[in-house]
Design a protein around this motif. Structure first.
Motif, PDB file in Angstrom:
ATOM      1  N   ALA A   1     -22.654   4.588  11.213  1.00 43.89           N
ATOM      2  CA  ALA A   1     -21.998   5.588  12.402  1.00 43.89           C
ATOM      3  C   ALA A   1     -23.207   5.715  13.383  1.00 43.89           C
ATOM      4  CB  ALA A   1     -21.824   7.003  11.651  1.00 43.89           C
ATOM      5  N   VAL A   2     -22.754   5.604  14.751  1.00 43.35           N
ATOM      6  CA  VAL A   2     -23.953   5.583  15.666  1.00 43.35           C
ATOM      7  C   VAL A   2     -23.536   6.660  16.709  1.00 43.35           C
ATOM      8  CG1 VAL A   2     -24.464   3.255  15.640  1.00 43.35           C
ATOM      9  CG2 VAL A   2     -22.706   3.820  16.820  1.00 43.35           C
ATOM     10  N   ASP A   3     -24.464   7.268  17.181  1.00 49.55           N
ATOM     11  CA  ASP A   3     -24.347   8.014  18.477  1.00 49.55           C
ATOM     12  C   ASP A   3     -24.417   7.217  19.826  1.00 49.55           C
ATOM     13  OD1 ASP A   3     -24.532  10.574  17.242  1.00 49.55           O
ATOM     14  OD2 ASP A   3     -26.786  10.674  17.329  1.00 49.55           O
ATOM     15  N   ALA A   4     -23.402   7.476  20.700  1.00 49.77           N
ATOM     16  CA  ALA A   4     -23.523   6.784  21.892  1.00 49.77           C
ATOM     17  C   ALA A   4     -24.676   7.081  22.954  1.00 49.77           C
ATOM     18  CB  ALA A   4     -21.985   7.081  22.637  1.00 49.77           C
ATOM     19  N   ARG A   5     -24.981   6.417  23.780  1.00 46.54           N
ATOM     20  CA  ARG A   5     -26.025   6.594  24.695  1.00 46.54           C
ATOM     21  C   ARG A   5     -25.786   7.882  25.233  1.00 46.54           C
ATOM     22  NH1 ARG A   5     -29.266   3.018  27.134  1.00 46.54           N
ATOM     23  NH2 ARG A   5     -27.530   1.281  26.541  1.00 46.54           N
ATOM     24  N   GLY A   6     -26.688   8.732  25.385  1.00 51.83           N
ATOM     25  CA  GLY A   6     -26.859  10.139  25.683  1.00 51.83           C
ATOM     26  C   GLY A   6     -26.005  11.174  24.815  1.00 51.83           C
ATOM     27  N   GLN A   7     -25.880  10.908  23.676  1.00 50.07           N
ATOM     28  CA  GLN A   7     -25.122  11.560  22.662  1.00 50.07           C
ATOM     29  C   GLN A   7     -25.997  11.998  21.445  1.00 50.07           C
ATOM     30  OE1 GLN A   7     -21.858   9.670  20.439  1.00 50.07           O
ATOM     31  NE2 GLN A   7     -20.422  11.384  21.360  1.00 50.07           N
ATOM     32  N   ASP A   8     -26.319  13.151  21.396  1.00 48.65           N
ATOM     33  CA  ASP A   8     -27.065  13.718  20.236  1.00 48.65           C
ATOM     34  C   ASP A   8     -28.359  13.032  20.087  1.00 48.65           C
ATOM     35  OD1 ASP A   8     -27.664  15.438  18.045  1.00 48.65           O
ATOM     36  OD2 ASP A   8     -26.578  14.361  16.444  1.00 48.65           O
ATOM     37  N   GLY A   9     -28.485  12.033  19.100  1.00 49.19           N
ATOM     38  CA  GLY A   9     -29.715  11.673  18.554  1.00 49.19           C
ATOM     39  C   GLY A   9     -30.116  10.370  19.654  1.00 49.19           C
ATOM     40  N   THR A  10     -29.169   9.895  20.382  1.00 46.78           N
ATOM     41  CA  THR A  10     -29.479   9.004  21.245  1.00 46.78           C
ATOM     42  C   THR A  10     -29.716   9.485  22.785  1.00 46.78           C
ATOM     43  OG1 THR A  10     -28.125   7.403  20.107  1.00 46.78           O
ATOM     44  CG2 THR A  10     -28.581   6.441  22.285  1.00 46.78           C
ATOM     45  N   THR A  11     -30.816   8.801  23.058  1.00 48.67           N
ATOM     46  CA  THR A  11     -31.447   9.402  24.482  1.00 48.67           C
ATOM     47  C   THR A  11     -30.746   8.501  25.666  1.00 48.67           C
ATOM     48  OG1 THR A  11     -33.096   7.865  24.559  1.00 48.67           O
ATOM     49  CG2 THR A  11     -33.535  10.120  23.827  1.00 48.67           C
ATOM     50  N   GLY A  12     -30.508   9.119  26.622  1.00 47.07           N
ATOM     51  CA  GLY A  12     -29.825   8.425  27.871  1.00 47.07           C
ATOM     52  C   GLY A  12     -30.370   8.827  29.126  1.00 47.07           C
ATOM     53  N   PRO A  13     -30.455   7.982  30.252  1.00 47.86           N
ATOM     54  CA  PRO A  13     -30.862   8.541  31.490  1.00 47.86           C
ATOM     55  C   PRO A  13     -29.886   9.564  32.298  1.00 47.86           C
ATOM     56  CG  PRO A  13     -29.693   6.397  31.623  1.00 47.86           C
ATOM     57  CD  PRO A  13     -29.817   6.886  30.176  1.00 47.86           C
ATOM     58  N   ASP A  14     -30.741   9.920  33.270  1.00 40.02           N
ATOM     59  CA  ASP A  14     -29.860  10.843  34.357  1.00 40.02           C
ATOM     60  C   ASP A  14     -28.720  10.102  35.262  1.00 40.02           C
ATOM     61  OD1 ASP A  14     -31.344  12.955  33.467  1.00 40.02           O
ATOM     62  OD2 ASP A  14     -32.889  12.793  35.271  1.00 40.02           O
ATOM     63  N   GLU A  15     -28.971   9.233  35.348  1.00 40.01           N
ATOM     64  CA  GLU A  15     -28.169   8.059  36.191  1.00 40.01           C
ATOM     65  C   GLU A  15     -26.856   7.793  35.702  1.00 40.01           C
ATOM     66  OE1 GLU A  15     -32.149   7.618  37.316  1.00 40.01           O
ATOM     67  OE2 GLU A  15     -31.270   7.004  35.273  1.00 40.01           O
ATOM     68  N   GLU A  16     -25.609   8.257  36.221  1.00 40.43           N
ATOM     69  CA  GLU A  16     -24.301   8.346  35.641  1.00 40.43           C
ATOM     70  C   GLU A  16     -23.760   7.160  35.278  1.00 40.43           C
ATOM     71  OE1 GLU A  16     -21.616  10.816  38.064  1.00 40.43           O
ATOM     72  OE2 GLU A  16     -22.675  12.628  37.387  1.00 40.43           O
ATOM     73  N   ASP A  17     -24.414   5.709  36.162  1.00 45.00           N
ATOM     74  CA  ASP A  17     -23.768   4.550  35.825  1.00 45.00           C
ATOM     75  C   ASP A  17     -23.816   4.076  34.419  1.00 45.00           C
ATOM     76  OD1 ASP A  17     -22.757   4.307  38.180  1.00 45.00           O
ATOM     77  OD2 ASP A  17     -24.274   2.773  38.778  1.00 45.00           O
ATOM     78  N   ALA A  18     -25.049   4.539  33.875  1.00 52.26           N
ATOM     79  CA  ALA A  18     -25.310   4.360  32.144  1.00 52.26           C
ATOM     80  C   ALA A  18     -24.194   4.864  31.133  1.00 52.26           C
ATOM     81  CB  ALA A  18     -26.371   4.912  31.846  1.00 52.26           C
ATOM     82  N   TYR A  19     -23.252   5.637  31.746  1.00 52.91           N
ATOM     83  CA  TYR A  19     -22.133   6.223  31.013  1.00 52.91           C
ATOM     84  C   TYR A  19     -20.766   5.965  31.278  1.00 52.91           C
ATOM     85  CZ  TYR A  19     -26.349   9.111  30.013  1.00 52.91           C
ATOM     86  OH  TYR A  19     -27.473   9.568  29.836  1.00 52.91           O
ATOM     87  N   ARG A  20     -20.646   5.070  32.159  1.00 50.51           N
ATOM     88  CA  ARG A  20     -19.271   4.715  32.606  1.00 50.51           C
ATOM     89  C   ARG A  20     -18.865   3.662  31.402  1.00 50.51           C
ATOM     90  NH1 ARG A  20     -20.132   0.926  38.019  1.00 50.51           N
ATOM     91  NH2 ARG A  20     -19.039  -0.541  36.470  1.00 50.51           N
TER      92      ARG A  20
END
Length: 278
Positions: free
Chosen positions: A66-85
Motif C-alpha cells: 500500500a502506498v501514499d501518493a505524491r504529496g499524501q501523508d508520508g510521501t513528500t511532494g513539491p509546491d508545483e501543482e503540475d506534479a499532482y495532475r
C-alpha cells in the motif's frame, strides 16, 4: 500508526522508483507469494487505511504493498501543482508497479480507483487485474461535490491546521482521542497542492468507462450498499458496462476496507485467484 503497532508480517517500506520514493506498507507471506497487490488509497486517506485488510491478504499468500501518493501523508511532494495532475500521478503508479518487479494486481479506493484507471489506460501491461473499490465512473456525487467546493475554498484562505479545525466543527471526528490525533497529524502531512489539484479532478472527472472496457485487464467493481460518494445505481451500471465482476457488501459504506475488512478481503482473494498469472 507506529512501526511497533503494525500487524504481524507488515512493515513500513520506502518504494524507490524512477519517479522518486513513495512511503508504503509491505505485507509479505511466509512462503513464496501467489502474486503481488498494489493498493492505492483515497483522496484524504493514506496507506494506513489498508491496515485492517493486509493481514487477510497476506494470510491468503499474497504480497501486498500500500502506498501514499505524491504529496499524501508520508510521501513528500513539491509546491508545483503540475506534479499532482492525474497523468503525473498515473505515471507514478506505473513506476511503482515496475519497481515491485512485474505484473501486479492493482486496487484503488475511491480517488485511488480513478488514479488506478488512469494508470491502466496509460499502459495496461504492468497489471494482472484492476479492482475499483468504492470508486465510480466519473465525478463524485452532489453532496461530495459541495463538500469539496467548501474544502477548496477553505484551502485558498486558511492554513491546513485551520482547515482541520473547521472540518471538525462541521463534521466531528468519530474516533478515540489517539486516533483523532493520528488523523490530524496525517492531514497536516498532506500537501495542500495535492488536495487542490486532486480535489478539482474529483469535481470534473470524465466518464472513461467505455475506454476502460476496451482493455483486456480483468476488472472487479466492489462497493458497499451504503456508499454515499457515488450512488449504488451508478456503480452497478459501471460494472455492467465494464463487463466486470461485481461484489456488493451489505451494510458497508464508502470504506469497506475499514468497515468490513474480512469480507472485503474474501471477495478480493476470490477474484485474484481466478485471474491468470503473467
Amino acid at each position: 500508526m507506529t512501526h511497533s503497532s503494525l500487524p504481524q508480517h507488515v512493515r513500513s517500506l520506502e518504494v524507490s522508483t524512477r519517479r522518486g520514493t513513495f512511503a508504503g506498507l509491505l505485507a509479505t507471506p511466509r512462503n513464496g507469494p501467489r502474486g503481488t497487490v498494489l493498493l492505492l488509497p483515497g483522496y484524504t486517506g493514506s496507506k494506513d487505511e489498508f491496515l485492517p485488510l493486509l493481514p487477510h491478504v497476506v494470510d491468503a499468500g499474497y504480497r501486498a504493498v500500500a502506498v501514499d501518493a505524491r504529496g499524501q501523508d508520508g510521501t513528500t511532494g513539491p509546491d508545483e501543482e503540475d506534479a499532482y495532475r492525474q497523468d503525473a500521478l498515473a505515471a507514478d503508479v506505473l513506476a511503482q508497479a515496475e519497481a515491485l518487479g512485474g505484473p501486479v494486481h492493482l486496487l484503488g479506493h475511491s480517488m485511488g480507483g480513478l488514479l488506478a484507471r488512469a494508470a491502466v489506460l496509460t499502459d495496461p501491461g504492468p497489471f494482472l487485474s484492476l479492482t475499483l473499490l468504492s470508486s465510480g465512473p466519473a465525478q463524485v456525487g452532489e453532496e461530495r461535490q459541495l463538500q469539496l467546493k467548501l474544502l477548496l475554498g477553505a484551502l485558498d484562505t486558511m492554513t491546513m491546521a485551520q482547515v482541520w479545525e473547521a472540518m471538525c466543527e462541521l463534521r466531528p471526528v468519530n474516533a478515540s482521542p489517539g486516533d483523532t490525533e493520528r488523523l490530524r497529524a496525517r492531514w497536516l502531512r498532506t500537501h495542500p497542492s495535492h488536495l487542490r489539484v486532486v480535489g478539482r479532478q474529483l469535481l470534473s472527472e470524465p466518464d472513461r468507462t467505455a475506454e476502460l472496457a476496451r482493455t483486456a485487464v480483468p476488472k472487479h467493481v466492489l462497493y458497499g450498499d451504503q456508499d454515499d460518494t457515488w450512488t449504488t445505481e451508478l456503480l452497478e451500471d459501471m460494472a455492467t458496462r465494464l463487463g466486470a465482476r461485481r461484489t456488493v457488501l451489505a451494510g458497508a459504506g464508502h470504506s469497506p476496507n475499514l468497515q468490513m475488512p474480512a469480507e472485503t478481503a474474501e471477495a478480493l482473494i476470490d477474484f485474484w485467484a481466478g485471474v491468470p498469472s503473467a
